[in-house]
Motif scaffolding. Structure first.
Motif, PDB file in Angstrom:
ATOM      1  N   ARG A   1       9.409  10.401 -16.781  1.00 13.67           N
ATOM      2  CA  ARG A   1       9.295  11.211 -15.461  1.00 13.67           C
ATOM      3  C   ARG A   1       9.112  10.073 -14.238  1.00 13.67           C
ATOM      4  NH1 ARG A   1       3.511  12.718 -18.526  1.00 13.67           N
ATOM      5  NH2 ARG A   1       4.135  10.679 -19.008  1.00 13.67           N
ATOM      6  N   LYS A   2       9.295   9.768 -13.030  1.00 15.25           N
ATOM      7  CA  LYS A   2       9.511   9.178 -11.834  1.00 15.25           C
ATOM      8  C   LYS A   2       7.876   8.210 -11.887  1.00 15.25           C
ATOM      9  CE  LYS A   2       9.790   8.954  -7.167  1.00 15.25           C
ATOM     10  NZ  LYS A   2       9.831   9.675  -5.644  1.00 15.25           N
ATOM     11  N   THR A   3       8.213   6.640 -11.585  1.00 15.16           N
ATOM     12  CA  THR A   3       7.319   5.805 -11.486  1.00 15.16           C
ATOM     13  C   THR A   3       7.145   5.788 -10.636  1.00 15.16           C
ATOM     14  OG1 THR A   3       8.373   3.915 -12.002  1.00 15.16           O
ATOM     15  CG2 THR A   3       7.656   5.560 -14.075  1.00 15.16           C
ATOM     16  N   VAL A   4       5.973   5.228 -10.206  1.00 14.06           N
ATOM     17  CA  VAL A   4       5.237   4.847  -8.792  1.00 14.06           C
ATOM     18  C   VAL A   4       6.572   3.368  -8.388  1.00 14.06           C
ATOM     19  CG1 VAL A   4       3.585   5.196  -8.491  1.00 14.06           C
ATOM     20  CG2 VAL A   4       3.581   3.244  -9.317  1.00 14.06           C
ATOM     21  N   THR A   5       6.937   2.758  -9.271  1.00  5.70           N
ATOM     22  CA  THR A   5       8.072   1.091  -8.971  1.00  5.70           C
ATOM     23  C   THR A   5       9.234   1.487  -8.626  1.00  5.70           C
ATOM     24  OG1 THR A   5       7.610   1.090 -11.320  1.00  5.70           O
ATOM     25  CG2 THR A   5       6.801   0.161 -10.559  1.00  5.70           C
TER      26      THR A   5
ATOM     27  N   LEU B   1       0.916  -0.918  -0.077  1.00  5.71           N
ATOM     28  CA  LEU B   1      -0.256  -0.036   0.022  1.00  5.71           C
ATOM     29  C   LEU B   1       0.941   1.090  -0.502  1.00  5.71           C
ATOM     30  CD1 LEU B   1      -3.098   0.609   2.335  1.00  5.71           C
ATOM     31  CD2 LEU B   1      -1.287   2.086   2.233  1.00  5.71           C
ATOM     32  N   LEU B   2       0.886   1.834  -0.660  1.00  9.04           N
ATOM     33  CA  LEU B   2       1.809   3.828  -1.482  1.00  9.04           C
ATOM     34  C   LEU B   2       0.780   4.230  -0.868  1.00  9.04           C
ATOM     35  CD1 LEU B   2       4.091   4.622  -2.396  1.00  9.04           C
ATOM     36  CD2 LEU B   2       3.500   3.715  -4.698  1.00  9.04           C
ATOM     37  N   TYR B   3       1.179   5.684  -0.152  1.00  7.78           N
ATOM     38  CA  TYR B   3       0.538   6.751  -0.440  1.00  7.78           C
ATOM     39  C   TYR B   3       1.500   7.758  -1.849  1.00  7.78           C
ATOM     40  CZ  TYR B   3      -0.754  11.128   1.537  1.00  7.78           C
ATOM     41  OH  TYR B   3      -1.314  12.694   1.416  1.00  7.78           O
ATOM     42  N   LYS B   4       0.636   7.719  -2.718  1.00  6.14           N
ATOM     43  CA  LYS B   4       1.310   8.127  -4.217  1.00  6.14           C
ATOM     44  C   LYS B   4       1.570   8.972  -4.225  1.00  6.14           C
ATOM     45  CE  LYS B   4      -0.079   8.747  -8.733  1.00  6.14           C
ATOM     46  NZ  LYS B   4       0.459  10.568  -8.867  1.00  6.14           N
ATOM     47  N   PRO B   5       2.446  10.083  -4.119  1.00  5.53           N
ATOM     48  CA  PRO B   5       3.039  11.330  -4.100  1.00  5.53           C
ATOM     49  C   PRO B   5       2.607  12.182  -5.594  1.00  5.53           C
ATOM     50  CG  PRO B   5       5.310  10.327  -4.504  1.00  5.53           C
ATOM     51  CD  PRO B   5       3.674   8.918  -4.426  1.00  5.53           C
ATOM     52  N   ARG B   6       2.509  13.285  -5.620  1.00  7.50           N
ATOM     53  CA  ARG B   6       2.575  14.307  -7.185  1.00  7.50           C
ATOM     54  C   ARG B   6       3.410  13.777  -7.754  1.00  7.50           C
ATOM     55  NH1 ARG B   6       2.668  18.599  -7.111  1.00  7.50           N
ATOM     56  NH2 ARG B   6       0.941  19.135  -9.043  1.00  7.50           N
ATOM     57  N   ALA B   7       3.570  13.910  -8.977  1.00  7.09           N
ATOM     58  CA  ALA B   7       3.733  13.996 -10.249  1.00  7.09           C
ATOM     59  C   ALA B   7       4.950  12.391 -10.330  1.00  7.09           C
ATOM     60  CB  ALA B   7       5.540  15.549  -9.728  1.00  7.09           C
ATOM     61  N   THR B   8       3.764  11.814 -10.129  1.00 11.63           N
ATOM     62  CA  THR B   8       4.815  10.562 -10.341  1.00 11.63           C
ATOM     63  C   THR B   8       3.283   9.615 -11.366  1.00 11.63           C
ATOM     64  OG1 THR B   8       5.278  10.922  -7.676  1.00 11.63           O
ATOM     65  CG2 THR B   8       5.217   8.133  -8.684  1.00 11.63           C
TER      66      THR B   8
ATOM     67  N   TYR C   1      -1.129  11.740 -12.636  1.00 15.55           N
ATOM     68  CA  TYR C   1       0.407  12.259 -12.338  1.00 15.55           C
ATOM     69  C   TYR C   1       0.318  12.600 -10.852  1.00 15.55           C
ATOM     70  CZ  TYR C   1       4.938  14.509 -13.618  1.00 15.55           C
ATOM     71  OH  TYR C   1       6.197  14.904 -13.726  1.00 15.55           O
ATOM     72  N   ASP C   2      -0.752  14.308 -11.642  1.00 16.88           N
ATOM     73  CA  ASP C   2      -0.805  14.854 -10.123  1.00 16.88           C
ATOM     74  C   ASP C   2      -1.662  15.036  -9.168  1.00 16.88           C
ATOM     75  OD1 ASP C   2       1.048  16.496 -11.021  1.00 16.88           O
ATOM     76  OD2 ASP C   2      -0.647  17.158 -12.370  1.00 16.88           O
ATOM     77  N   THR C   3      -2.692  13.623  -9.546  1.00 22.77           N
ATOM     78  CA  THR C   3      -3.432  12.272  -7.946  1.00 22.77           C
ATOM     79  C   THR C   3      -2.374  12.340  -7.250  1.00 22.77           C
ATOM     80  OG1 THR C   3      -4.995  13.020  -9.756  1.00 22.77           O
ATOM     81  CG2 THR C   3      -5.170  11.678  -7.423  1.00 22.77           C
ATOM     82  N   THR C   4      -2.512  12.415  -5.798  1.00 25.39           N
ATOM     83  CA  THR C   4      -2.049  11.847  -4.816  1.00 25.39           C
ATOM     84  C   THR C   4      -3.259  10.676  -3.916  1.00 25.39           C
ATOM     85  OG1 THR C   4      -2.605  13.337  -3.020  1.00 25.39           O
ATOM     86  CG2 THR C   4      -0.783  13.790  -4.028  1.00 25.39           C
ATOM     87  N   GLY C   5      -1.967  10.317  -2.971  1.00 26.61           N
ATOM     88  CA  GLY C   5      -3.315   8.854  -1.892  1.00 26.61           C
ATOM     89  C   GLY C   5      -2.542   7.563  -2.435  1.00 26.61           C
ATOM     90  N   LEU C   6      -3.500   6.904  -2.007  1.00 31.45           N
ATOM     91  CA  LEU C   6      -4.090   5.407  -2.104  1.00 31.45           C
ATOM     92  C   LEU C   6      -3.773   4.989  -2.989  1.00 31.45           C
ATOM     93  CD1 LEU C   6      -5.455   3.287   1.133  1.00 31.45           C
ATOM     94  CD2 LEU C   6      -4.826   2.006  -1.187  1.00 31.45           C
TER      95      LEU C   6
ATOM     96  N   SER D   1       1.522   6.287 -12.821  1.00 32.53           N
ATOM     97  CA  SER D   1       1.121   4.711 -11.910  1.00 32.53           C
ATOM     98  C   SER D   1       1.406   3.992 -12.851  1.00 32.53           C
ATOM     99  CB  SER D   1      -0.187   4.971 -11.641  1.00 32.53           C
ATOM    100  OG  SER D   1      -0.884   5.955 -10.327  1.00 32.53           O
ATOM    101  N   ALA D   2       3.232   3.654 -12.951  1.00 32.44           N
ATOM    102  CA  ALA D   2       3.180   2.812 -14.454  1.00 32.44           C
ATOM    103  C   ALA D   2       4.863   2.072 -13.874  1.00 32.44           C
ATOM    104  CB  ALA D   2       3.262   3.236 -15.331  1.00 32.44           C
ATOM    105  N   VAL D   3       4.612   1.058 -14.686  1.00 39.27           N
ATOM    106  CA  VAL D   3       6.322   0.409 -13.982  1.00 39.27           C
ATOM    107  C   VAL D   3       7.443   0.728 -15.645  1.00 39.27           C
ATOM    108  CG1 VAL D   3       7.876  -1.209 -14.632  1.00 39.27           C
ATOM    109  CG2 VAL D   3       5.520  -2.085 -14.220  1.00 39.27           C
ATOM    110  N   THR D   4       7.204   1.419 -16.175  1.00 37.03           N
ATOM    111  CA  THR D   4       8.259   2.720 -17.269  1.00 37.03           C
ATOM    112  C   THR D   4       7.248   3.268 -17.661  1.00 37.03           C
ATOM    113  OG1 THR D   4       7.813   1.449 -19.670  1.00 37.03           O
ATOM    114  CG2 THR D   4       9.326   0.563 -17.949  1.00 37.03           C
ATOM    115  N   ASP D   5       8.063   4.739 -17.609  1.00 37.33           N
ATOM    116  CA  ASP D   5       7.354   5.804 -18.726  1.00 37.33           C
ATOM    117  C   ASP D   5       8.579   6.198 -19.703  1.00 37.33           C
ATOM    118  OD1 ASP D   5       5.832   8.045 -18.791  1.00 37.33           O
ATOM    119  OD2 ASP D   5       7.466   9.300 -18.206  1.00 37.33           O
ATOM    120  N   ASP D   6       8.237   6.408 -20.659  1.00 28.97           N
ATOM    121  CA  ASP D   6       8.658   6.144 -21.827  1.00 28.97           C
ATOM    122  C   ASP D   6       9.366   8.050 -22.099  1.00 28.97           C
ATOM    123  OD1 ASP D   6       6.192   7.982 -22.667  1.00 28.97           O
ATOM    124  OD2 ASP D   6       6.157   7.102 -24.601  1.00 28.97           O
ATOM    125  N   LYS D   7       8.512   9.283 -21.458  1.00 35.04           N
ATOM    126  CA  LYS D   7       8.845  10.812 -21.019  1.00 35.04           C
ATOM    127  C   LYS D   7       9.966  10.927 -19.949  1.00 35.04           C
ATOM    128  CE  LYS D   7       4.704  11.990 -22.684  1.00 35.04           C
ATOM    129  NZ  LYS D   7       3.731  13.030 -22.546  1.00 35.04           N
TER     130      LYS D   7
END
Length: 243
Positions: free
Chosen positions: A81-85, A64-71, A103-108, A73-79
């Motif tokens: 950008r920081k991913t949750v993994t 269970l992760l408290y997802k921060p902003r600017a992240t 990307y800009d939504t935070t939370g569970l 929700s993927a394993v990789t990103d072609d741009k």
């Protein structure tokens, strides 16, 4: 014997739906032979390869992760950008997010390597509640909040009924904070719902997923789910209640 797509999902390679796509595309081999038939069943002794990589069984993990902003929700990103993994780089298992947050939504956000578990928690037919707190521009009218409660027409169809309440409102500043609970998971759904009633979301946070919350965590922190929590989530998905 288990269905091939289920075995791939259990191995944490992909969700069951994605596994089916890989099979149809001819990217899966069983004992060296390409298999495209979705009804194919395999046993423990069969060797399965997905895109040239042999399936290796690994222990199932649930976070269970408290997802921060600017992240992302993927394993990789072609741009780039920081991913949750990226937050779990030291974890040996190949985990992936259960559903997504913008990307800009935070939370569970849940992450796992258990594809079947992820499928159960994200498919709309299982109706798992997800609760968000939205800071919006403008103050929604009672009539408009009721539209969200009944279900509102979006470009990809009418939404299911939602639970909606206004937590606070500032008429002079024209801003409000609302809580909304939905069980669907369409792309940017909460934001689009509030756009549809003329009060765009300025800030969005997912507070709860089913019975889980963010207690004790700050953005970027995570914890493992307990065995009891995993079991309760499975029961909820399978039966629709926790009784």
């Amino acid at each position: 014997m288990e269905r091939l797509q289920k075995v791939i999902a259990y191995a944490g390679v992909a969700s069951r739906r994605k596994a089916e796509q890989l099979i149809v595309e001819g990217k899966v081999r069983v004992n060296g032979k390409i298999v495209r038939e979705l009804g194919t069943k395999v046993s423990e002794s069969d060797e399965v390869e997905v895109e040239g990589v042999k399936l290796e069984k690994e222990d199932k993990v649930y976070y269970l992760l408290y997802k921060p902003r600017a992240t992302i929700s993927a394993v990789t990103d072609d741009k780039g950008r920081k991913t949750v993994t990226d937050i779990f780089k030291h974890i040996p298992e190949r985990i992936f997010p259960v559903g997504r947050l913008d990307y800009d939504t935070t939370g569970l956000l849940l992450l796992t390597n258990d594809g079947e578990f992820a499928y159960q928690l994200t498919h709309p037919k299982f109706k798992i509640d997800k609760t968000y707190v939205a800071r919006v521009k403008g103050v929604p009218t009672i009539a408009n909040l009721k539209k969200l409660q009944r279900g509102i027409q979006l470009e990809d169809g009418k939404t299911a009924p939602a639970k909606v309440s206004m937590m606070s409102a500032d008429e002079s500043a024209q801003k409000a904070i609302c809580e909304i609970t939905i069980h669907e998971g369409r792309n940017r759904q909460v934001r689009r719902m509030f756009d549809a009633i003329g009060t765009p979301v300025v800030k969005l946070k997912r507070e709860r997923f089913a019975f889980l919350d963010l207690y004790g965590l700050t953005p970027g922190e995570y914890r493992e789910l307990t065995k009891h929590e995993v079991k309760r989530l499975r029961v909820l998905a399978e039966t629709g209640n926790l009784d």
